[in-house]
Motif scaffolding. Structure first.
Motif, PDB file in Angstrom:
ATOM      1  N   LYS A   1     -17.029  29.711 -16.806  1.00  0.00           N
ATOM      2  CA  LYS A   1     -16.163  28.695 -17.384  1.00  0.00           C
ATOM      3  C   LYS A   1     -16.634  27.308 -16.974  1.00  0.00           C
ATOM      4  N   ARG A   2     -16.755  26.433 -17.942  1.00  0.00           N
ATOM      5  CA  ARG A   2     -17.190  25.076 -17.644  1.00  0.00           C
ATOM      6  C   ARG A   2     -16.040  24.270 -17.055  1.00  0.00           C
ATOM      7  N   VAL A   3     -16.325  23.534 -16.009  1.00  0.00           N
ATOM      8  CA  VAL A   3     -15.307  22.811 -15.265  1.00  0.00           C
ATOM      9  C   VAL A   3     -15.183  21.399 -15.818  1.00  0.00           C
ATOM     10  N   MET A   4     -13.944  20.949 -15.993  1.00  0.00           N
ATOM     11  CA  MET A   4     -13.697  19.582 -16.426  1.00  0.00           C
ATOM     12  C   MET A   4     -13.874  18.642 -15.231  1.00  0.00           C
ATOM     13  N   VAL A   5     -14.615  17.560 -15.453  1.00  0.00           N
ATOM     14  CA  VAL A   5     -14.852  16.591 -14.392  1.00  0.00           C
ATOM     15  C   VAL A   5     -14.644  15.173 -14.905  1.00  0.00           C
ATOM     16  N   GLU A   6     -14.379  14.277 -13.981  1.00  0.00           N
ATOM     17  CA  GLU A   6     -14.327  12.838 -14.259  1.00  0.00           C
ATOM     18  C   GLU A   6     -15.391  12.177 -13.386  1.00  0.00           C
ATOM     19  N   ILE A   7     -16.393  11.577 -14.035  1.00  0.00           N
ATOM     20  CA  ILE A   7     -17.519  10.988 -13.327  1.00  0.00           C
ATOM     21  C   ILE A   7     -17.349   9.470 -13.285  1.00  0.00           C
ATOM     22  N   GLN A   8     -17.303   8.921 -12.086  1.00  0.00           N
ATOM     23  CA  GLN A   8     -17.182   7.476 -11.890  1.00  0.00           C
ATOM     24  C   GLN A   8     -18.542   6.922 -11.490  1.00  0.00           C
ATOM     25  N   LYS A   9     -19.121   6.104 -12.382  1.00  0.00           N
ATOM     26  CA  LYS A   9     -20.445   5.546 -12.122  1.00  0.00           C
ATOM     27  C   LYS A   9     -20.349   4.270 -11.289  1.00  0.00           C
ATOM     28  N   LYS A  10     -21.461   3.882 -10.713  1.00  0.00           N
ATOM     29  CA  LYS A  10     -21.496   2.686  -9.872  1.00  0.00           C
ATOM     30  C   LYS A  10     -21.343   1.405 -10.666  1.00  0.00           C
ATOM     31  N   ASP A  11     -21.565   1.455 -11.994  1.00  0.00           N
ATOM     32  CA  ASP A  11     -21.388   0.263 -12.819  1.00  0.00           C
ATOM     33  C   ASP A  11     -19.964   0.160 -13.345  1.00  0.00           C
ATOM     34  N   ALA A  12     -19.018   0.905 -12.734  1.00  0.00           N
ATOM     35  CA  ALA A  12     -17.587   0.877 -13.064  1.00  0.00           C
ATOM     36  C   ALA A  12     -17.230   1.672 -14.309  1.00  0.00           C
ATOM     37  N   THR A  13     -18.196   2.384 -14.899  1.00  0.00           N
ATOM     38  CA  THR A  13     -17.917   3.219 -16.061  1.00  0.00           C
ATOM     39  C   THR A  13     -17.341   4.557 -15.604  1.00  0.00           C
ATOM     40  N   THR A  14     -16.349   5.053 -16.332  1.00  0.00           N
ATOM     41  CA  THR A  14     -15.755   6.352 -16.058  1.00  0.00           C
ATOM     42  C   THR A  14     -15.959   7.265 -17.261  1.00  0.00           C
ATOM     43  N   LEU A  15     -16.502   8.450 -17.026  1.00  0.00           N
ATOM     44  CA  LEU A  15     -16.776   9.416 -18.088  1.00  0.00           C
ATOM     45  C   LEU A  15     -16.066  10.723 -17.783  1.00  0.00           C
ATOM     46  N   LYS A  16     -15.552  11.362 -18.833  1.00  0.00           N
ATOM     47  CA  LYS A  16     -14.889  12.653 -18.683  1.00  0.00           C
ATOM     48  C   LYS A  16     -15.563  13.685 -19.568  1.00  0.00           C
ATOM     49  N   GLY A  17     -15.672  14.900 -19.059  1.00  0.00           N
ATOM     50  CA  GLY A  17     -16.294  15.952 -19.855  1.00  0.00           C
ATOM     51  C   GLY A  17     -16.372  17.254 -19.084  1.00  0.00           C
ATOM     52  N   LYS A  18     -17.149  18.195 -19.640  1.00  0.00           N
ATOM     53  CA  LYS A  18     -17.313  19.515 -19.040  1.00  0.00           C
ATOM     54  C   LYS A  18     -18.657  19.595 -18.321  1.00  0.00           C
ATOM     55  N   LEU A  19     -18.625  19.962 -17.058  1.00  0.00           N
ATOM     56  CA  LEU A  19     -19.835  20.049 -16.240  1.00  0.00           C
ATOM     57  C   LEU A  19     -20.669  21.244 -16.665  1.00  0.00           C
ATOM     58  N   LEU A  20     -21.956  20.989 -16.946  1.00  0.00           N
ATOM     59  CA  LEU A  20     -22.880  22.059 -17.316  1.00  0.00           C
ATOM     60  C   LEU A  20     -23.728  22.503 -16.137  1.00  0.00           C
ATOM     61  N   GLY A  21     -24.037  21.576 -15.251  1.00  0.00           N
ATOM     62  CA  GLY A  21     -24.845  21.938 -14.104  1.00  0.00           C
ATOM     63  C   GLY A  21     -25.425  20.714 -13.422  1.00  0.00           C
ATOM     64  N   ILE A  22     -25.922  20.915 -12.208  1.00  0.00           N
ATOM     65  CA  ILE A  22     -26.566  19.857 -11.425  1.00  0.00           C
ATOM     66  C   ILE A  22     -27.910  20.386 -10.965  1.00  0.00           C
ATOM     67  N   ALA A  23     -28.983  19.703 -11.349  1.00  0.00           N
ATOM     68  CA  ALA A  23     -30.328  20.138 -10.977  1.00  0.00           C
ATOM     69  C   ALA A  23     -31.235  18.932 -10.824  1.00  0.00           C
ATOM     70  N   ARG A  24     -32.023  18.933  -9.759  1.00  0.00           N
ATOM     71  CA  ARG A  24     -33.005  17.877  -9.506  1.00  0.00           C
ATOM     72  C   ARG A  24     -32.374  16.489  -9.572  1.00  0.00           C
ATOM     73  N   ASP A  25     -31.250  16.328  -8.859  1.00  0.00           N
ATOM     74  CA  ASP A  25     -30.566  15.039  -8.748  1.00  0.00           C
ATOM     75  C   ASP A  25     -30.081  14.512 -10.088  1.00  0.00           C
ATOM     76  N   THR A  26     -29.801  15.405 -11.038  1.00  0.00           N
ATOM     77  CA  THR A  26     -29.302  15.017 -12.349  1.00  0.00           C
ATOM     78  C   THR A  26     -28.094  15.875 -12.715  1.00  0.00           C
ATOM     79  N   VAL A  27     -27.053  15.217 -13.244  1.00  0.00           N
ATOM     80  CA  VAL A  27     -25.846  15.917 -13.673  1.00  0.00           C
ATOM     81  C   VAL A  27     -25.881  16.079 -15.189  1.00  0.00           C
ATOM     82  N   ARG A  28     -25.673  17.316 -15.655  1.00  0.00           N
ATOM     83  CA  ARG A  28     -25.584  17.598 -17.082  1.00  0.00           C
ATOM     84  C   ARG A  28     -24.134  17.936 -17.429  1.00  0.00           C
ATOM     85  N   PHE A  29     -23.592  17.283 -18.490  1.00  0.00           N
ATOM     86  CA  PHE A  29     -22.231  17.593 -18.895  1.00  0.00           C
ATOM     87  C   PHE A  29     -22.039  17.270 -20.366  1.00  0.00           C
TER      88      PHE A  29
END
Length: 299
Positions: free
Chosen positions: A35-63
């Motif tokens: 099951k894909r997990v819902m996440v809220e990603i807060q970036k350093k430039d003050a942007t907030t993104l919401k979506g479903k986490l697909l995975g984290i690999a090689r210092d990169t988040v896919r969602f």
């Protein structure tokens, strides 16, 4: 064909291995996808993104974002990742379209880049706000029928943490004739205001302490202090309050106060406020209603 006892043993062993492998792959194929997990990603430039986490690999988040598009974000650009409880009722709520404003005053929450907010107060007072960036917005408004009153404003976000935000702003007002006079009974047509707002909390529940200084004829008046807040009590409803503490001279005089409590109807793109203002004496004769509408057009 006759097989020797040794060959028969080898065939049996191979058959067992093949059947075990087939059964393993069959079991894996029948297992449900994680099951894909819902996440809220807060970036350093003050942007907030919401979506479903697909995975984290090689210092990169896919969602998957809200539009079901796969996106990739480098970990070095992310300030925080919050996991949303899929069993919580609140996770089913859509984003509130009105987080930057209470009734008459603003919160410290900045407008997102390229977002547009159209507001109407008492139907006759209209304004438009536009996000130049995730930290800076500009806007203006006017009285629709006579255009005798208008204003311009800007707001700059200086601190934008997950649970605390601080913004400052400046406004210019052009007032109608004989609407406001000074101590010498001279008509005041041009008015400026410097404001600041500190906001604590999240998108659905936050409290703001604000202050404003009116500038007239180069003179800075004593401050107007506001204490405002909102809390979302359901998918479509919230409570909002805005309270003004007025100062005269160098100290408070009998603590002149304007208090309010209102109900906010929330849809995906707009909000409708109805509130009652009163003074600190809670006199029914001094109560007056407030009606406001806000429409947010997101990028």
């Amino acid at each position: 064909m006759n097989l020797t006892p040794g060959a028969t043993s080898i065939v049996c062993m191979l058959s067992i291995v093949i059947l075990s492998t087939v059964n393993c792959f069959t079991a894996l194929a029948q297992e449900p996808a994680p099951k894909r997990v819902m996440v809220e990603i807060q970036k350093k430039d003050a942007t907030t993104l919401k979506g479903k986490l697909l995975g984290i690999a090689r210092d990169t988040v896919r969602f998957l974002d809200a539009d079901n598009r796969e996106r990739r974000i480098a970990m070095k650009d992310i300030r925080n990742i919050e996991y949303v409880d899929s069993l919580s009722v609140r996770s089913q709520w859509f984003d509130s379209p009105n987080t930057t404003r209470y009734l008459l005053t603003n919160s410290g929450v900045p407008l997102r880049k390229k977002d547009i907010v159209i507001q109407a107060t008492y139907v006759v007072l209209a304004s438009v706000q536009y996000g130049l960036s995730d930290r800076v917005s500009i806007g203006g408004g006017t009285e629709l029928f006579t255009h005798s009153t208008y204003y311009l404003n800007t707001k700059v976000n200086l601190v934008n943490h997950a649970k605390y935000k601080f913004s400052a702003g400046a406004s210019y007002y052009r007032l109608p004739k004989e609407f406001l006079t000074d101590v010498y009974n001279d008509d005041i047509r041009n008015l400026g205001m410097l404001t600041a707002a500190s906001t604590w909390g999240g998108e659905n529940h936050h409290l703001t302490l604000g202050a404003g200084y009116i500038v007239t004829e180069g003179t800075l008046t004593p401050p107007i202090v506001t204490l405002s807040g909102t809390t979302r009590i359901g998918k479509h409803f919230g409570l909002v309050t805005e309270n003004w503490f007025l100062f005269v001279g160098e100290k408070q005089v009998e603590l002149p106060v304007l208090l309010s409590l209102g109900l906010r109807y929330i849809s995906k793109r707009s909000s409708l406020d109805f509130a009652l203002f009163t003074d600190h004496k809670f006199n029914d004769l001094n109560m007056f209603p407030y009606v406001g509408y806000a429409l947010r057009l997101r990028k």
